[in-house]
Design a protein around this motif. Structure first.
Motif, PDB file in Angstrom:
ATOM      1  N   SER A  50       0.808  -1.205   0.000  1.00 51.58           N
ATOM      2  CA  SER A  50       0.000   0.000   0.000  1.00 51.58           C
ATOM      3  C   SER A  50       0.848   1.265   0.000  1.00 51.58           C
ATOM      4  O   SER A  50       1.921   1.325   0.598  1.00 51.58           O
ATOM      5  N   VAL A  55      -3.970   1.350   5.151  1.00 46.62           N
ATOM      6  CA  VAL A  55      -4.440   0.475   4.071  1.00 46.62           C
ATOM      7  C   VAL A  55      -3.508  -0.728   3.964  1.00 46.62           C
ATOM      8  O   VAL A  55      -2.293  -0.572   3.899  1.00 46.62           O
ATOM      9  N   THR A  56      -4.090  -1.916   3.979  1.00 44.58           N
ATOM     10  CA  THR A  56      -3.314  -3.140   3.802  1.00 44.58           C
ATOM     11  C   THR A  56      -3.975  -3.986   2.715  1.00 44.58           C
ATOM     12  O   THR A  56      -5.183  -3.886   2.502  1.00 44.58           O
ATOM     13  N   PHE A  57      -3.165  -4.818   2.049  1.00 41.43           N
ATOM     14  CA  PHE A  57      -3.681  -5.704   1.014  1.00 41.43           C
ATOM     15  C   PHE A  57      -3.842  -7.098   1.600  1.00 41.43           C
ATOM     16  O   PHE A  57      -2.932  -7.617   2.240  1.00 41.43           O
ATOM     17  N   PHE A  64      -8.168  -4.575  -0.714  1.00 40.60           N
ATOM     18  CA  PHE A  64      -7.492  -3.691   0.216  1.00 40.60           C
ATOM     19  C   PHE A  64      -8.421  -3.424   1.399  1.00 40.60           C
ATOM     20  O   PHE A  64      -9.610  -3.189   1.220  1.00 40.60           O
ATOM     21  N   GLN A  84      -6.687   0.718  -3.581  1.00 39.89           N
ATOM     22  CA  GLN A  84      -6.144   1.297  -2.364  1.00 39.89           C
ATOM     23  C   GLN A  84      -6.546   2.758  -2.196  1.00 39.89           C
ATOM     24  O   GLN A  84      -6.613   3.254  -1.065  1.00 39.89           O
TER      25      GLN A  84
END
Length: 127
Positions: A50, A55-57, A64, A84
């Motif tokens: 990210s 924000v994380t994937f 996201f 994202q």
């Protein structure tokens, strides 16, 4: 797998009484095999990392997640998004709505309302 093998697979499952335990290949009304739905393409590693705070994937969901810590420090999710940028906007709106701007980072937004990436404002350029 060829069509003949898929038909044989379905027949073997039915003969063994395993329809409730295994997935059968889908067949339309005329008895023709139906193609499997295509999965979303895997994102390259560079797109999985990210560019924004909060924000994380998630590889298993291929989405996201906008995630923040509330005033007590507990991690909360603000939702799952396909991009994202959407997740970063959701993160910002939750932080503002909860009044956490003084204790949590916001993703900076330029004068036109576009998000500014982390790398743009974390390090000053070397001279």
């Amino acid at each position: 797998m060829s069509a003949r093998l898929r038909y044989a697979y379905n027949a073997a499952l039915r003969a063994g009484g395993l329809e409730s335990r295994r997935k059968l290949n889908q067949v339309d009304g005329a008895g023709r095999l139906v193609a499997k739905p295509q999965r979303a393409p895997q994102l390259p590693v560079s797109a999985q990392k990210s560019k924004y705070h909060g924000v994380t994937f998630l590889r298993d969901r291929r989405k996201f997640r906008a995630q923040y810590s509330n005033a007590a420090g507990k991690h909360k999710s603000a939702g799952y998004f396909l991009s994202q940028e959407e997740a970063a906007h959701a993160y910002n709106s939750v932080i503002i709505r909860l009044g956490l701007q003084s204790i949590r980072k916001l993703n900076p937004v330029d004068s036109e309302g576009r998000l500014v990436e982390k790398t743009t404002f974390l390090h000053a350029p070397r001279e």
